[in-house]
Write an enzyme that holds these catalytic residues in place. Structure first.
Site, mmCIF file in Angstrom:
data_model
loop_
_atom_site.group_PDB
_atom_site.id
_atom_site.type_symbol
_atom_site.label_atom_id
_atom_site.label_comp_id
_atom_site.label_asym_id
_atom_site.label_seq_id
_atom_site.Cartn_x
_atom_site.Cartn_y
_atom_site.Cartn_z
ATOM 1 N N LYS A 157 1.092 3.369 10.909
ATOM 2 C CA LYS A 157 1.953 1.999 10.713
ATOM 3 C C LYS A 157 3.346 2.402 10.902
ATOM 4 O O LYS A 157 4.189 2.803 10.194
ATOM 5 C CB LYS A 157 1.625 1.723 9.282
ATOM 6 C CG LYS A 157 0.248 1.142 8.920
ATOM 7 C CD LYS A 157 0.109 1.064 7.069
ATOM 8 C CE LYS A 157 0.802 -0.127 6.540
ATOM 9 N NZ LYS A 157 0.268 -1.408 6.807
HETATM 10 N N1 PMP Z 1 -4.407 -3.323 10.459
HETATM 11 C C1 PMP Z 1 -2.929 -3.578 10.081
HETATM 12 C C2 PMP Z 1 -1.924 -3.734 11.532
HETATM 13 C C3 PMP Z 1 -2.403 -3.321 9.015
HETATM 14 O O1 PMP Z 1 -1.278 -3.332 8.924
HETATM 15 C C4 PMP Z 1 -3.288 -2.944 7.961
HETATM 16 C C5 PMP Z 1 -2.613 -2.767 6.528
HETATM 17 N N2 PMP Z 1 -2.541 -1.755 6.198
HETATM 18 C C6 PMP Z 1 -4.830 -3.065 8.253
HETATM 19 C C7 PMP Z 1 -5.186 -3.169 9.672
HETATM 20 C C8 PMP Z 1 -5.824 -2.696 7.201
HETATM 21 O O2 PMP Z 1 -5.656 -1.377 6.634
HETATM 22 P P1 PMP Z 1 -6.071 -0.692 5.456
HETATM 23 O O3 PMP Z 1 -7.188 -1.128 5.022
HETATM 24 O O4 PMP Z 1 -5.846 0.638 5.442
HETATM 25 O O5 PMP Z 1 -4.768 -1.392 4.471
#
Ligand code: PMP
Length: 305
Positions: A157
């Site tokens: 991220k």
């Molecule tokens: N893809 C992206 C680009 C995201 O920002 C997120 C949110 N964190 C997700 C997928 C989903 O990830 P998570 O389930 O860990 O929140």
């Protein structure tokens, strides 16, 4: 958004108004930060707040940091403890969203990663649902492509990469859709603007592999496990072609903020019968119980504040 009352900033919990950086801060100018996003769920019966899989979230955050040459000298356990301390000071008795951010904290000009001091900040805000139509979302295929892992680490991220997500989301919403599906450079469906994607075809649950430029979602990981263990479903991680989502039986998106969003139309074409399907419905119920610490089988995913 309600502003927090406090934040963890420069090594301690301070009033939110004191958590400020200068305009020349590296991360603000160049997007050189990595962040996380985890939820705390209020359990009404027990009068307690539970963080959902904080260890996994902080592990991913530290991996994101490592990919961007950042080191804050803290472990997952340290970060969980700071989060608990902060949430206790805030005293929230409602669902919350926690945002940890590791950033290149020095002020000055110069694009690079090495030799710049990193810092950590964390804040938390009350948080309800993220996607309004979470039982009947209408999505489009974005004209933007997902950032490629050879451009910016896709499995992390990285703040700068969210310019890509923001373009995707705004164009989708302005065109009247709730969300978008994004193709990678190979033309496969990678994910949404900030959510992973799953489809059901002939009773099999299918989601893109971690090598298709997706963020390695914690909700994705949880849903895979729940689908296998609780629904006995076959789950396959493989590339998804664009036109498969026109003929699949169910489609849904997963994320910490979004939770599980049923997609019932793609570019004006109904998904399956055009209403939320049985597998999506069941997974939403299961997930809702698990995150709120109401399913003892998954108690190790819930960390009490
Ligand atoms: N893809 C992206 C680009 C995201 O920002 C997120 C949110 N964190 C997700 C997928 C989903 O990830 P998570 O389930 O860990 O929140």
């Amino acid at each position: 958004m309600d502003l927090p009352k406090h934040a963890y900033f420069r090594g301690k919990i301070v009033p939110y108004s004191e958590a400020r950086v200068g305009v020349a801060t590296h991360a603000l100018n160049y997007g050189t930060a990595v962040f996380g996003g985890l939820r705390g769920y209020w359990n009404e019966e027990r009068g307690k707040l539970y963080l959902f899989r904080p260890y996994d979230h902080y592990r991913r955050l530290l991996h994101s940091a490592r990919m961007m040459c950042m080191d804050i000298g803290r472990s997952e356990e340290d970060l969980i403890q700071i989060t608990i301390d902060l949430l206790r000071v805030e005293g929230y008795q409602t669902d919350v969203y926690v945002r940890p951010l590791i950033y290149k904290a020095e002020e000055g000009i110069g694009v690079r990663l090495h030799g710049i001091k990193d810092d950590l900040t964390i804040f938390a805000v009350p948080f309800g649902s993220y996607v309004k139509n979470d039982t009947n979302a209408h999505v489009t295929i974005s004209s933007w492509r997902r950032v490629d892992d050879n451009v910016i680490p896709a499995r992390g991220k990285v703040s700068g990469a969210y310019a890509n997500s923001a373009l995707i989301k705004t164009d989708a919403v302005r065109a009247g859709f709730d969300e978008a599906l994004v193709l990678d450079q190979n033309g496969h469906i990678s994910e949404g603007s900030a959510m992973n994607v799953f489809m059901v075809r002939d009773g099999v649950l299918i989601t893109p592999p971690v090598t298709d430029n997706i963020l390695e979602g914690i909700t994705r990981r949880s849903v895979i496990e729940l689908a296998r263990r609780e629904l006995g479903l076959e789950v396959v991680e493989r590339s998804i072609d664009r036109t498969e989502v026109f003929i699949c039986d169910e489609l849904f998106m997963t994320g910490t903020a979004a939770q599980i969003v049923a997609v019932t139309r793609v570019d004006h074409r109904p998904v399956g019968d055009g209403v939320m399907g049985p597998i999506t419905t069941r997974l939403r119920e299961l997930f809702g119980e698990v995150v709120r610490a109401r399913n003892p089988k998954y108690a190790d995913w819930n960390v009490e504040v």
